[in-house]
Each structure stands twice: as structure tokens, then as C-alpha cells.
Write a protein that holds these residues in place. Sequence first.
Motif, PDB file in Angstrom:
ATOM      1  N   HIS A  71     -13.077   7.995  -3.651  1.00  0.00           N
ATOM      2  CA  HIS A  71     -13.070   6.533  -3.709  1.00  0.00           C
ATOM      3  C   HIS A  71     -14.381   5.921  -3.226  1.00  0.00           C
ATOM      4  O   HIS A  71     -15.017   6.419  -2.305  1.00  0.00           O
ATOM      5  N   ASP A  73     -15.211   3.420  -1.496  1.00  0.00           N
ATOM      6  CA  ASP A  73     -15.426   3.017  -0.095  1.00  0.00           C
ATOM      7  C   ASP A  73     -15.730   4.222   0.805  1.00  0.00           C
ATOM      8  O   ASP A  73     -16.051   4.051   1.980  1.00  0.00           O
ATOM      9  N   HIS A  74     -15.643   5.425   0.233  1.00  0.00           N
ATOM     10  CA  HIS A  74     -16.008   6.646   0.980  1.00  0.00           C
ATOM     11  C   HIS A  74     -17.313   7.256   0.475  1.00  0.00           C
ATOM     12  O   HIS A  74     -18.048   7.872   1.232  1.00  0.00           O
ATOM     13  N   ASP A 161      -7.929   9.242   3.875  1.00  0.00           N
ATOM     14  CA  ASP A 161      -6.919   8.252   3.496  1.00  0.00           C
ATOM     15  C   ASP A 161      -5.530   8.867   3.322  1.00  0.00           C
ATOM     16  O   ASP A 161      -4.676   8.287   2.650  1.00  0.00           O
TER      17      ASP A 161
END
Length: 223
Positions: A71, A73-74, A161
Motif C-alpha cells: 500500500h 502509505d507504506h 496493517d
Amino acid sequence: MAEILPGVHLVEGVDPSPEFTTHVYLVKDKGNSWTLIDTGLPGAHAAIFAYLTKIKVEPTAVKHLLLTHLHRDHTGSLKAVTAQTHARTFAHWLEAAFIANDPKYDGPGTPPAEGFSVDERLKDGDAVDAGGGLIAYHTPGHTPGHTSYYQPERKILFSGDLFFVHGDQTVLTPPEFTHHTGTALVSARRMGQLSVDSLLTYHGGPLLRNGSAAIRSVAQSHP
Ligand SMILES: [Zn+2]
């Protein structure tokens, strides 16, 4: 300084907002080098480098960069961080394909804007000589190749996550961002078999104590 445990830093300044935290961890290796776990959203590299300056660590001392999953955001600052650190990059073999956008990931959540080819493709149970000695556990569900990293000597789990801490509640990451919640639950149960003191989540938390109890509460709250 945000040294939350000896040799484990929660990098300051990368959060997009106080409501949406993104916990990038910087972990001391056994030697003089460092390991970064995940990289934040695109643009977060500025805060990462500012933090390194603040704690007097040269960017090139960051020798390892471990990714939990694809993802954005990572992985958003992956290219910018490796350009200056030249860190060796690691991800699960399945997730590595999606991080490379080959094929482009079509599940929930945002894929990388630009593909990136990681150096080391891990499989479940691999020992990684980084962050003081980590074991890569394939913990699918949130994404197909999602990986958690466990430091057995100090009972620290970097859980990406797989879990989400909301106030004092630890839960699975919500289904709208998750590929398959049932699979995530099975991964959570498996992590419940480890002895975990510190559960270092990416969004919300982290929990520095009683990680195993929090993990088991998740496994029980999703029948
Ligand atoms: Zn995610």
C-alpha cells in the motif's frame, strides 16, 4: 526523540494528520547500521531524513529497508529513501511483485504510484539479519503478501496493517481496506501463538506492553 524502546524509534513528523498516523520505525541493527520498516506516504522521506539528522544518523547508515506490504502509505517514499540511503530492500516474494506494479494490485487500498523492484524476496519464516535479528512471518489477509517482522529476543512484533489500534481497542484493519478479512483473522491467530510484549502497529498504537493479550483479544472478537 521518539525512541520508544531501546534502539527502536518511531520516526517523528511523517503523519499526514493526528487522526491518521503512519508509524515508520527505525531500528538499530546489532552493528552500527540501522533498519527502516516501511516508508510512509509519498513525501514522507523529508521527515525521515530530518529525523535521521536529529538523532545524528547518516542516511547511508540505514542499510536495510523492510516492507510489510504494497500500500502506498507504506511504500510511498521507498524510491526517495533508497536513493539517499542505498538501503537493501526486502519484502515477501508475493508482495514484491505488487510493489513492482507487475501486476498492478487491484485489491482494496492504493497501489504504489510507481513500481519498485525490491532486492530481497522473502518467504515465510526467513531470518533477516536486520533490526537486531528479525523473522519474517507471512501474515496474509490485509494484502496477499502482507508480512510481519518479529524480534524474538525482545518479543517485538512489527505488525504492519494486520492490526489497527483504535483508542484502547486492537482490531483487524477494517474490511474496506482489506483483501480478505477471514484470512487476516487466521494470520492474527497465528501471531497469537508468539510471545509478544511490544505490538508495533502502523496505524494507531503502538502498544509497548502486553502485545500477546491484545492479539488474542482480536482473535476472539472476530468469531
Ligand atoms: Zn495497508
